[in-house]
Scaffold this motif. Structure first.
Motif, PDB file in Angstrom:
ATOM      1  N   THR A 111    -105.389  35.300  89.504  1.00  0.00           N
ATOM      2  CA  THR A 111    -104.265  35.836  90.289  1.00  0.00           C
ATOM      3  C   THR A 111    -103.019  34.971  90.196  1.00  0.00           C
ATOM      4  OG1 THR A 111    -104.921  34.701  92.342  1.00  0.00           O
ATOM      5  CG2 THR A 111    -105.906  36.857  91.912  1.00  0.00           C
ATOM      6  N   LEU A 112    -103.143  33.761  89.656  1.00  0.00           N
ATOM      7  CA  LEU A 112    -102.004  32.844  89.561  1.00  0.00           C
ATOM      8  C   LEU A 112    -101.321  32.888  88.201  1.00  0.00           C
ATOM      9  CD1 LEU A 112    -103.677  29.693  91.205  1.00  0.00           C
ATOM     10  CD2 LEU A 112    -102.565  31.632  92.333  1.00  0.00           C
ATOM     11  N   VAL A 113    -101.934  33.570  87.243  1.00  0.00           N
ATOM     12  CA  VAL A 113    -101.433  33.606  85.869  1.00  0.00           C
ATOM     13  C   VAL A 113    -100.220  34.533  85.781  1.00  0.00           C
ATOM     14  CG1 VAL A 113    -102.055  34.360  83.524  1.00  0.00           C
ATOM     15  CG2 VAL A 113    -103.684  33.053  84.902  1.00  0.00           C
ATOM     16  N   PRO A 114     -99.249  34.233  84.916  1.00  0.00           N
ATOM     17  CA  PRO A 114     -98.076  35.109  84.781  1.00  0.00           C
ATOM     18  C   PRO A 114     -98.426  36.457  84.178  1.00  0.00           C
ATOM     19  CG  PRO A 114     -98.034  33.360  83.135  1.00  0.00           C
ATOM     20  CD  PRO A 114     -99.113  33.008  84.098  1.00  0.00           C
ATOM     21  N   SER A 115     -97.472  37.361  84.226  1.00  0.00           N
ATOM     22  CA  SER A 115     -97.650  38.697  83.668  1.00  0.00           C
ATOM     23  C   SER A 115     -97.538  38.656  82.147  1.00  0.00           C
ATOM     24  CB  SER A 115     -96.589  39.643  84.247  1.00  0.00           C
ATOM     25  OG  SER A 115     -96.703  40.930  83.693  1.00  0.00           O
ATOM     26  N   THR A 116     -97.892  39.770  81.543  1.00  0.00           N
ATOM     27  CA  THR A 116     -97.777  39.894  80.101  1.00  0.00           C
ATOM     28  C   THR A 116     -96.352  40.279  79.699  1.00  0.00           C
ATOM     29  OG1 THR A 116     -98.368  42.222  80.146  1.00  0.00           O
ATOM     30  CG2 THR A 116    -100.166  40.658  79.948  1.00  0.00           C
ATOM     31  N   ILE A 117     -96.073  40.143  78.418  1.00  0.00           N
ATOM     32  CA  ILE A 117     -94.775  40.588  77.900  1.00  0.00           C
ATOM     33  C   ILE A 117     -94.963  41.839  77.049  1.00  0.00           C
ATOM     34  CG2 ILE A 117     -92.771  39.994  76.491  1.00  0.00           C
ATOM     35  CD1 ILE A 117     -93.199  37.087  77.178  1.00  0.00           C
ATOM     36  N   GLN A 118     -95.704  41.685  75.944  1.00  0.00           N
ATOM     37  CA  GLN A 118     -95.792  42.781  74.984  1.00  0.00           C
ATOM     38  C   GLN A 118     -96.500  44.005  75.549  1.00  0.00           C
ATOM     39  OE1 GLN A 118     -94.094  42.156  72.319  1.00  0.00           O
ATOM     40  NE2 GLN A 118     -94.362  44.144  71.334  1.00  0.00           N
ATOM     41  N   SER A 119     -97.589  43.801  76.289  1.00  0.00           N
ATOM     42  CA  SER A 119     -98.302  44.960  76.829  1.00  0.00           C
ATOM     43  C   SER A 119     -97.466  45.678  77.890  1.00  0.00           C
ATOM     44  CB  SER A 119     -99.653  44.549  77.416  1.00  0.00           C
ATOM     45  OG  SER A 119     -99.500  43.622  78.462  1.00  0.00           O
ATOM     46  N   SER A 120     -96.684  44.918  78.660  1.00  0.00           N
ATOM     47  CA  SER A 120     -95.792  45.554  79.634  1.00  0.00           C
ATOM     48  C   SER A 120     -94.772  46.438  78.924  1.00  0.00           C
ATOM     49  CB  SER A 120     -95.064  44.490  80.457  1.00  0.00           C
ATOM     50  OG  SER A 120     -95.963  43.704  81.193  1.00  0.00           O
ATOM     51  N   ILE A 121     -94.260  45.939  77.804  1.00  0.00           N
ATOM     52  CA  ILE A 121     -93.294  46.710  77.029  1.00  0.00           C
ATOM     53  C   ILE A 121     -93.948  47.959  76.433  1.00  0.00           C
ATOM     54  CG2 ILE A 121     -91.750  46.661  75.024  1.00  0.00           C
ATOM     55  CD1 ILE A 121     -91.573  43.596  75.471  1.00  0.00           C
ATOM     56  N   ALA A 122     -95.151  47.780  75.848  1.00  0.00           N
ATOM     57  CA  ALA A 122     -95.827  48.887  75.175  1.00  0.00           C
ATOM     58  C   ALA A 122     -96.126  50.032  76.140  1.00  0.00           C
ATOM     59  CB  ALA A 122     -97.122  48.388  74.528  1.00  0.00           C
ATOM     60  N   PHE A 123     -96.698  49.702  77.288  1.00  0.00           N
ATOM     61  CA  PHE A 123     -97.069  50.752  78.230  1.00  0.00           C
ATOM     62  C   PHE A 123     -95.845  51.362  78.907  1.00  0.00           C
ATOM     63  CE2 PHE A 123    -101.239  48.371  78.417  1.00  0.00           C
ATOM     64  CZ  PHE A 123    -101.933  49.329  77.698  1.00  0.00           C
ATOM     65  N   THR A 124     -94.827  50.550  79.182  1.00  0.00           N
ATOM     66  CA  THR A 124     -93.597  51.083  79.760  1.00  0.00           C
ATOM     67  C   THR A 124     -92.920  52.053  78.807  1.00  0.00           C
ATOM     68  OG1 THR A 124     -93.244  49.063  81.064  1.00  0.00           O
ATOM     69  CG2 THR A 124     -91.340  50.477  80.720  1.00  0.00           C
ATOM     70  N   SER A 125     -92.957  51.734  77.516  1.00  0.00           N
ATOM     71  CA  SER A 125     -92.370  52.621  76.513  1.00  0.00           C
ATOM     72  C   SER A 125     -93.114  53.948  76.450  1.00  0.00           C
ATOM     73  CB  SER A 125     -92.401  51.935  75.143  1.00  0.00           C
ATOM     74  OG  SER A 125     -91.917  52.798  74.136  1.00  0.00           O
ATOM     75  N   ILE A 126     -94.439  53.894  76.448  1.00  0.00           N
ATOM     76  CA  ILE A 126     -95.233  55.127  76.394  1.00  0.00           C
ATOM     77  C   ILE A 126     -94.962  55.999  77.613  1.00  0.00           C
ATOM     78  CG2 ILE A 126     -97.597  56.026  76.475  1.00  0.00           C
ATOM     79  CD1 ILE A 126     -98.427  53.537  74.876  1.00  0.00           C
ATOM     80  N   ALA A 127     -94.832  55.356  78.781  1.00  0.00           N
ATOM     81  CA  ALA A 127     -94.644  56.091  80.035  1.00  0.00           C
ATOM     82  C   ALA A 127     -93.199  56.497  80.281  1.00  0.00           C
ATOM     83  CB  ALA A 127     -95.147  55.241  81.204  1.00  0.00           C
ATOM     84  N   ARG A 128     -92.300  56.248  79.316  1.00  0.00           N
ATOM     85  CA  ARG A 128     -90.880  56.601  79.432  1.00  0.00           C
ATOM     86  C   ARG A 128     -90.211  55.867  80.595  1.00  0.00           C
ATOM     87  NH1 ARG A 128     -90.869  61.411  76.535  1.00  0.00           N
ATOM     88  NH2 ARG A 128     -92.679  61.329  75.165  1.00  0.00           N
ATOM     89  N   GLY A 129     -90.491  54.566  80.694  1.00  0.00           N
ATOM     90  CA  GLY A 129     -89.887  53.767  81.744  1.00  0.00           C
ATOM     91  C   GLY A 129     -88.720  52.945  81.233  1.00  0.00           C
ATOM     92  N   ASN A 130     -88.289  51.986  82.038  1.00  0.00           N
ATOM     93  CA  ASN A 130     -87.151  51.133  81.715  1.00  0.00           C
ATOM     94  C   ASN A 130     -87.640  49.981  80.829  1.00  0.00           C
ATOM     95  OD1 ASN A 130     -84.952  49.405  81.652  1.00  0.00           O
ATOM     96  ND2 ASN A 130     -84.377  49.784  83.780  1.00  0.00           N
ATOM     97  N   VAL A 131     -87.588  50.177  79.516  1.00  0.00           N
ATOM     98  CA  VAL A 131     -88.121  49.198  78.571  1.00  0.00           C
ATOM     99  C   VAL A 131     -87.343  47.870  78.604  1.00  0.00           C
ATOM    100  CG1 VAL A 131     -88.584  48.714  76.135  1.00  0.00           C
ATOM    101  CG2 VAL A 131     -89.119  50.967  77.090  1.00  0.00           C
ATOM    102  N   PRO A 132     -85.993  47.876  78.605  1.00  0.00           N
ATOM    103  CA  PRO A 132     -85.280  46.597  78.695  1.00  0.00           C
ATOM    104  C   PRO A 132     -85.673  45.793  79.935  1.00  0.00           C
ATOM    105  CG  PRO A 132     -83.776  48.333  78.054  1.00  0.00           C
ATOM    106  CD  PRO A 132     -85.052  49.011  78.430  1.00  0.00           C
ATOM    107  N   ALA A 133     -85.877  46.486  81.049  1.00  0.00           N
ATOM    108  CA  ALA A 133     -86.292  45.790  82.266  1.00  0.00           C
ATOM    109  C   ALA A 133     -87.683  45.194  82.097  1.00  0.00           C
ATOM    110  CB  ALA A 133     -86.276  46.747  83.455  1.00  0.00           C
ATOM    111  N   ALA A 134     -88.579  45.904  81.417  1.00  0.00           N
ATOM    112  CA  ALA A 134     -89.929  45.386  81.183  1.00  0.00           C
ATOM    113  C   ALA A 134     -89.890  44.153  80.288  1.00  0.00           C
ATOM    114  CB  ALA A 134     -90.802  46.470  80.554  1.00  0.00           C
ATOM    115  N   ILE A 135     -89.000  44.165  79.301  1.00  0.00           N
ATOM    116  CA  ILE A 135     -88.861  43.003  78.419  1.00  0.00           C
ATOM    117  C   ILE A 135     -88.441  41.773  79.220  1.00  0.00           C
ATOM    118  CG2 ILE A 135     -87.533  42.030  76.507  1.00  0.00           C
ATOM    119  CD1 ILE A 135     -87.315  44.873  75.373  1.00  0.00           C
ATOM    120  N   CYS A 136     -87.406  41.935  80.025  1.00  0.00           N
ATOM    121  CA  CYS A 136     -86.896  40.813  80.816  1.00  0.00           C
ATOM    122  C   CYS A 136     -87.892  40.384  81.887  1.00  0.00           C
ATOM    123  CB  CYS A 136     -85.565  41.189  81.452  1.00  0.00           C
ATOM    124  SG  CYS A 136     -84.217  41.426  80.273  1.00  0.00           S
TER     125      CYS A 136
END
Length: 352
Positions: A111-136
């Motif tokens: 629970t203390l580990v940071p979030s992912t980068i690439q998987s957040s981008i990949a799934f956000t892109s598939i779901a038609r979300g805010n990809v630049p925000a997911a990258i940052c």
């Protein structure tokens, strides 16, 4: 001839199978004596090199541009480093009835580990979300985790985490923070080389993590700590992690709605705020837990695969929801979405 690809019906990514095979190798042929010293030294160097690459890849300009959407990033950071740890602490009530102390400590570390980068981008892109925000958001989380994860581990795990001490913080600075900062400083000169050879360096990333896993599980075998975990305890751990993931998926989605974010931002918040990075967590655990790292990373490895499988399904559903409100000319063909979904788990796993 068709290019050989991993079957779409296979739910487990090949890299997860490689991790499992590495654990099996450590169980059958653990490094001992001089070999253990060599493996430990190589693992330490690999961890430092990993974080050097992380620093060299992170664009400072892109990160600063992303600060304009600060409410979203603060929300993701709060989910990652406040809500997640609070749920981890709540799981202490399951000790020792459902979870033994050592697995609870691994769950809390998760629970203390940071979030992912690439998987957040990949799934956000598939779901038609805010990809630049997911990258940052993923980048900010990884950057903050270099400092926050060891500090939170020191405060919440204390000396119970396999000998966690001030010396561990020094190791974190030398093995993680210093290489990361060096990568940032040298990015101007090495960034182009890393971009041109990112595929080859990707194999180096994954190979380094496999080395960390082998070293950690070898030490665990030599110490005999695997005799402390039964199949029933592992089943209990999986159940707890399933509940943890379900809670975080609900909190990030409905919480973002309550805070007034639009649909695209809610998608980015859900996928960036509900996942944990295997690529960052494994090297950190090897530094923080030493010989006890094998049990510490087991909950993270199981959670990582679980989150990828669940989020792949959710991303596909979110994509269909977006199609209901999008105009036909803005809607991608169904076969393209299917291909994206089939490759999402693989892309996210290999990137951690």
């Amino acid at each position: 001839m068709k290019r050989l690809t991993w079957p779409s019906w296979m739910p487990i990514d090949p890299y997860i199978l490689a991790l499992i095979a590495t654990v099996g190798l450590a169980a059958l042929l653990p490094a001992r004596g001089a070999a253990a010293d060599v493996a430990s030294g190589a693992s330490t160097a690999a961890v430092a090199f990993l974080f050097f690459l992380y620093g060299a890849r992170l664009s400072t300009r892109e990160a600063m541009d992303g600060l304009r959407h600060w409410r979203l990033h603060v929300t993701v950071l709060a989910c990652t480093f406040i809500v997640f740890p609070l749920l981890g602490l709540a799981a202490r009530g399951l000790v020792p009835v459902l979870l033994p102390q050592n697995l609870f400590e691994g769950l809390l570390f998760l629970t203390l580990v940071p979030s992912t980068i690439q998987s957040s981008i990949a799934f956000t892109s598939i779901a038609r979300g805010n990809v630049p925000a997911a990258i940052c958001a993923g980048s900010f989380s990884s950057l903050a985790g270099i400092v926050l994860t060891p500090l939170l581990a020191a405060g919440l795990l204390g000396n119970s985490g396999g000998g966690f001490s001030a010396d561990s913080l020094v190791k974190i600075v030398l093995q993680l923070l210093v290489p990361f900062l060096a990568g940032q400083l040298l990015r101007r000169w090495v960034g182009g080389f890393i971009t041109r050879h990112k595929k080859i360096l990707g194999y180096v990333d994954r190979g380094s993590i496999l080395l960390v896993v082998y070293t950690a599980f070898s030490e665990g075998m030599v110490q005999g700590i695997w005799h402390q975990v039964s199949a029933v305890r592992l089943a209990g751990l999986l159940a707890v992690e399933a509940v943890l993931l379900a809670i975080m998926l609900a909190v990030t989605w409905y919480g973002a709605k309550a805070l007034g974010f639009n649909r695209a931002d809610r998608v980015a918040i859900q996928f960036a705020g509900s996942k944990k990075s295997l690529a960052s967590g494994l090297p950190m655990a090897s530094v923080l837990f030493g010989a006890h790292a094998s049990l510490a990373v087991l909950p993270l490895m199981l959670f990582h695969q679980m989150q990828l499988m669940v989020c792949a399904v959710i991303a596909k559903r979110r994509s269909r929801d977006a199609d209901d409100t999008a105009s036909p000319e803005l809607t991608a063909p169904a076969e393209d979405r299917a291909e994206e979904t089939r490759t999402a788990v693989g892309t996210a796993t290999r990137s951690g």
